[in-house]
Design a protein around this motif. Structure first.
Motif, PDB file in Angstrom:
ATOM      1  N   GLN A 104       0.884  -1.131   0.031  1.00  0.00           N
ATOM      2  CA  GLN A 104      -0.143  -0.076  -0.064  1.00  0.00           C
ATOM      3  C   GLN A 104       0.948   1.286  -0.022  1.00  0.00           C
ATOM      4  O   GLN A 104       1.974   1.473   0.773  1.00  0.00           O
ATOM      5  CB  GLN A 104      -0.774   0.169   1.269  1.00  0.00           C
ATOM      6  CG  GLN A 104      -1.911  -0.965   1.176  1.00  0.00           C
ATOM      7  CD  GLN A 104      -2.818  -0.706   2.533  1.00  0.00           C
ATOM      8  OE1 GLN A 104      -2.489  -0.683   3.423  1.00  0.00           O
ATOM      9  NE2 GLN A 104      -4.162  -0.800   2.333  1.00  0.00           N
ATOM     10  N   VAL A 105       0.722   1.912  -0.863  1.00  0.00           N
ATOM     11  CA  VAL A 105       1.432   3.416  -1.172  1.00  0.00           C
ATOM     12  C   VAL A 105       0.656   4.292  -0.448  1.00  0.00           C
ATOM     13  O   VAL A 105      -0.435   4.734  -1.459  1.00  0.00           O
ATOM     14  CB  VAL A 105       1.787   3.660  -2.342  1.00  0.00           C
ATOM     15  CG1 VAL A 105       2.674   4.734  -2.530  1.00  0.00           C
ATOM     16  CG2 VAL A 105       2.908   2.414  -2.996  1.00  0.00           C
ATOM     17  N   PHE A 106       0.930   5.086   0.564  1.00  0.00           N
ATOM     18  CA  PHE A 106       0.204   6.326   1.138  1.00  0.00           C
ATOM     19  C   PHE A 106       0.829   7.723   0.310  1.00  0.00           C
ATOM     20  O   PHE A 106       1.991   7.776   0.528  1.00  0.00           O
ATOM     21  CB  PHE A 106       0.455   6.475   2.592  1.00  0.00           C
ATOM     22  CG  PHE A 106      -0.553   5.372   3.284  1.00  0.00           C
ATOM     23  CD1 PHE A 106      -1.351   4.562   2.688  1.00  0.00           C
ATOM     24  CD2 PHE A 106      -0.907   5.493   4.668  1.00  0.00           C
ATOM     25  CE1 PHE A 106      -2.369   3.744   3.347  1.00  0.00           C
ATOM     26  CE2 PHE A 106      -1.631   4.712   5.409  1.00  0.00           C
ATOM     27  CZ  PHE A 106      -2.635   3.777   4.643  1.00  0.00           C
ATOM     28  N   VAL A 107      -0.460   8.481  -0.036  1.00  0.00           N
ATOM     29  CA  VAL A 107       0.121   9.897  -0.456  1.00  0.00           C
ATOM     30  C   VAL A 107      -0.236  10.788   0.160  1.00  0.00           C
ATOM     31  O   VAL A 107      -1.426  11.040   0.384  1.00  0.00           O
ATOM     32  CB  VAL A 107      -0.566   9.695  -1.822  1.00  0.00           C
ATOM     33  CG1 VAL A 107       0.003  11.108  -2.571  1.00  0.00           C
ATOM     34  CG2 VAL A 107      -0.052   8.346  -2.873  1.00  0.00           C
ATOM     35  N   PRO A 108       0.360  11.954   0.636  1.00  0.00           N
ATOM     36  CA  PRO A 108      -0.215  12.973   1.157  1.00  0.00           C
ATOM     37  C   PRO A 108      -1.265  13.810   0.535  1.00  0.00           C
ATOM     38  O   PRO A 108      -1.319  13.600  -0.599  1.00  0.00           O
ATOM     39  CB  PRO A 108       1.096  13.735   1.576  1.00  0.00           C
ATOM     40  CG  PRO A 108       2.467  13.071   1.188  1.00  0.00           C
ATOM     41  CD  PRO A 108       2.017  11.893   0.460  1.00  0.00           C
ATOM     42  N   PRO A 109      -2.164  14.414   1.482  1.00  0.00           N
ATOM     43  CA  PRO A 109      -3.205  15.120   0.619  1.00  0.00           C
ATOM     44  C   PRO A 109      -2.720  16.308  -0.279  1.00  0.00           C
ATOM     45  O   PRO A 109      -1.556  16.740  -0.045  1.00  0.00           O
ATOM     46  CB  PRO A 109      -3.990  15.838   1.600  1.00  0.00           C
ATOM     47  CG  PRO A 109      -3.013  15.912   2.755  1.00  0.00           C
ATOM     48  CD  PRO A 109      -1.892  14.706   2.761  1.00  0.00           C
ATOM     49  N   ASP A 110      -3.282  16.480  -1.469  1.00  0.00           N
ATOM     50  CA  ASP A 110      -3.029  17.649  -2.161  1.00  0.00           C
ATOM     51  C   ASP A 110      -4.235  18.216  -2.619  1.00  0.00           C
ATOM     52  O   ASP A 110      -5.448  17.377  -2.861  1.00  0.00           O
ATOM     53  CB  ASP A 110      -2.287  17.131  -3.421  1.00  0.00           C
ATOM     54  CG  ASP A 110      -1.797  18.162  -4.449  1.00  0.00           C
ATOM     55  OD1 ASP A 110      -1.742  19.241  -3.884  1.00  0.00           O
ATOM     56  OD2 ASP A 110      -1.943  18.133  -5.588  1.00  0.00           O
ATOM     57  N   ILE A 111      -4.416  19.536  -2.658  1.00  0.00           N
ATOM     58  CA  ILE A 111      -5.646  20.322  -2.999  1.00  0.00           C
ATOM     59  C   ILE A 111      -5.763  20.241  -4.574  1.00  0.00           C
ATOM     60  O   ILE A 111      -4.698  20.650  -5.379  1.00  0.00           O
ATOM     61  CB  ILE A 111      -5.796  21.724  -2.663  1.00  0.00           C
ATOM     62  CG1 ILE A 111      -5.630  21.737  -1.024  1.00  0.00           C
ATOM     63  CG2 ILE A 111      -6.831  22.521  -3.184  1.00  0.00           C
ATOM     64  CD1 ILE A 111      -6.912  21.285  -0.453  1.00  0.00           C
ATOM     65  N   VAL A 112      -6.890  19.962  -5.409  1.00  0.00           N
ATOM     66  CA  VAL A 112      -7.143  19.834  -6.709  1.00  0.00           C
ATOM     67  C   VAL A 112      -7.693  21.283  -7.103  1.00  0.00           C
ATOM     68  O   VAL A 112      -9.007  21.516  -6.749  1.00  0.00           O
ATOM     69  CB  VAL A 112      -8.200  18.804  -7.059  1.00  0.00           C
ATOM     70  CG1 VAL A 112      -8.143  18.801  -8.763  1.00  0.00           C
ATOM     71  CG2 VAL A 112      -7.463  17.396  -6.636  1.00  0.00           C
ATOM     72  N   ASP A 113      -6.646  22.156  -7.490  1.00  0.00           N
ATOM     73  CA  ASP A 113      -7.242  23.652  -7.699  1.00  0.00           C
ATOM     74  C   ASP A 113      -8.290  23.632  -8.685  1.00  0.00           C
ATOM     75  O   ASP A 113      -9.129  24.555  -8.674  1.00  0.00           O
ATOM     76  CB  ASP A 113      -5.907  24.475  -7.954  1.00  0.00           C
ATOM     77  CG  ASP A 113      -5.208  24.746  -6.883  1.00  0.00           C
ATOM     78  OD1 ASP A 113      -5.598  24.876  -5.855  1.00  0.00           O
ATOM     79  OD2 ASP A 113      -3.973  25.028  -6.996  1.00  0.00           O
ATOM     80  N   SER A 114      -8.157  22.820  -9.682  1.00  0.00           N
ATOM     81  CA  SER A 114      -9.285  22.855 -10.925  1.00  0.00           C
ATOM     82  C   SER A 114     -10.483  22.598 -10.645  1.00  0.00           C
ATOM     83  O   SER A 114     -11.478  23.132 -11.306  1.00  0.00           O
ATOM     84  CB  SER A 114      -8.467  22.102 -12.011  1.00  0.00           C
ATOM     85  OG  SER A 114      -8.484  20.686 -11.538  1.00  0.00           O
ATOM     86  N   SER A 115     -10.625  21.913  -9.376  1.00  0.00           N
ATOM     87  CA  SER A 115     -12.006  21.389  -9.198  1.00  0.00           C
ATOM     88  C   SER A 115     -12.482  22.172  -7.814  1.00  0.00           C
ATOM     89  O   SER A 115     -13.629  21.924  -7.251  1.00  0.00           O
ATOM     90  CB  SER A 115     -11.749  20.022  -8.889  1.00  0.00           C
ATOM     91  OG  SER A 115     -11.555  19.235 -10.077  1.00  0.00           O
ATOM     92  N   SER A 116     -11.559  23.018  -7.297  1.00  0.00           N
ATOM     93  CA  SER A 116     -11.841  23.927  -6.147  1.00  0.00           C
ATOM     94  C   SER A 116     -12.355  25.253  -6.570  1.00  0.00           C
ATOM     95  O   SER A 116     -11.913  25.722  -7.362  1.00  0.00           O
ATOM     96  CB  SER A 116     -10.723  23.748  -5.012  1.00  0.00           C
ATOM     97  OG  SER A 116     -10.541  22.241  -4.788  1.00  0.00           O
ATOM     98  N   SER A 117     -13.228  25.828  -5.653  1.00  0.00           N
ATOM     99  CA  SER A 117     -13.527  27.297  -5.593  1.00  0.00           C
ATOM    100  C   SER A 117     -12.097  28.083  -5.544  1.00  0.00           C
ATOM    101  O   SER A 117     -11.148  27.764  -4.805  1.00  0.00           O
ATOM    102  CB  SER A 117     -14.388  27.720  -4.521  1.00  0.00           C
ATOM    103  OG  SER A 117     -15.730  26.817  -4.611  1.00  0.00           O
TER     104      SER A 117
END
Length: 362
Positions: A104-117
């Motif tokens: 299992q590869v854990f990935v830190p969170p990342d904000i998806v700018d293109s889908s966010s306000s």
């Protein structure tokens, strides 16, 4: 060969978790290997990675080692999200025996700018929805809060934080103007956030901090007007004749702003009797105009000498239409014949002078 001497796996298959970018190791422990060989395969692609001590794949990040006579270690350097999945340790017996290991590869969170306000602009009283999308493994949790730590009003409730991808607010008031933070976390550092600015457009309100203010003749006085408006207002001041006051040596106008709140100040220099009367502060933006007024009266300190005592009294100038304190001739320090008769001048006792130090406020 006896059954007890046949190759077998000494421990069960492993479930290994690693953070993206780090190295991972899968261990396969075999007893009674004899002359058989251990191979590692990628299950989903049926790719042979290693056979015995040799790396077969061209992936330079893959390695194999033998930590002891029984344990074969498959290593993956600089793990990527695509490396996650099932791996098989295989022994070439007849029939073959296999053991499955999970990475299992854990990935830190990342904000998806293109889908966010991003920046959002609404009018006061409207409804608004802010959205924050994030990627990562495990799937991140989204938490909303105000940048200034003020309360949020969601579904009619005032809260410090709100959980979820969507932030829905109804009948938004001007107090909601400002920056919001959407914070994404999934237990894998670092936590990330996005700053989303909400512009709540509102028509101006104007309120003087006082309704009357006194200024000493020859000195300066400051009139202060508290304004709420978004977009920021254009402010001007008028005196009795309703003409706009020019910004120069006599009148100096300034304004400071913090968000939708503004403080407008008019400094009147070298106060004279001509400056007596009402002043209006006008605040205007694209949504409307609003004003409030303040009355300026003037003060002058004069020395009064009697046969035995010297007193200091204060004169207050005001227009004839403005009320002033009634004076009692019996009050201490009242000298009714000390000044010429003047409709614009009243003489105040010590008690009344103290009252003038604290003009009434709105």
């Amino acid at each position: 060969m006896n059954i007890s001497d046949e190759p077998r796996f000494a421990v069960e298959g492993s479930n290994v978790t690693v953070v993206v970018g780090r190295d991972a190791a899968l261990l396969c422990t075999v007893e009674n290997l004899h002359n058989y060989k251990v191979a590692w395969l990628r299950v989903d692609t049926q790719t042979i990675l290693t056979i015995g001590p040799h790396v077969i794949t061209k992936n330079h990040r893959v390695g194999v080692s033998r930590s002891d006579s029984q344990t074969w270690s498959l290593t993956l350097r600089d793990v990527r999200p695509s490396d996650g999945g099932r791996y098989m340790c295989q022994i070439n017996t007849e029939p073959m025996i296999t053991q499955t290991h999970i990475l299992q590869v854990f990935v830190p969170p990342d904000i998806v700018d293109s889908s966010s306000s991003s920046e959002v602009m609404i009018r006061e009283g409207d409804n608004v929805t802010l959205h924050c999308a994030a990627s990562g493994t495990p799937q991140p949790t989204i938490l909303w809060r105000r940048e200034d730590s003020a309360l949020l009003t969601v579904n009619g409730k005032s809260v410090l934080k709100w959980k979820g991808e969507w932030l829905n607010m109804t009948s938004v008031e001007r107090q909601m103007n400002g920056a919001f933070l959407c914070i994404a976390t999934n237990g894998v550092p670092p936590t990330v956030s996005k700053r989303i600015v909400l512009h709540v457009l509102c028509k101006p309100t104007a309120n003087m901090t006082q309704k009357m203010i006194g200024g000493y003749l020859g000195e300066s006085v400051q009139l202060q007007c508290m304004i709420e408006a978004n977009p920021p207002p254009v402010v001007h001041w008028t005196h009795i004749n309703a003409n706009r006051l020019p910004n120069g040596s006599k009148y100096q106008a300034s304004m400071t702003s913090q968000g939708y709140k503004h403080t407008a100040v008019l400094k009147v220099n070298n106060v004279s009797r001509d400056d007596i009367g009402s002043y209006h502060c006008y605040a205007e933006n694209s949504l409307g105009v609003e004003s409030d007024d303040i009355t300026l009266y003037t003060l002058a300190t004069t020395t009064v000498t009697t046969t035995s005592t010297t007193y200091e009294t204060t004169k207050m100038d005001t227009t004839s239409s403005q009320p002033y304190a009634e004076l009692n001739p019996n009050d201490e320090m009242y000298e009714k014949d000390s000044f010429e008769e003047d409709n614009y001048v009243v003489v105040l006792s010590q008690h009344q002078m103290q009252s003038l130090d604290h003009p009434p406020s709105s």
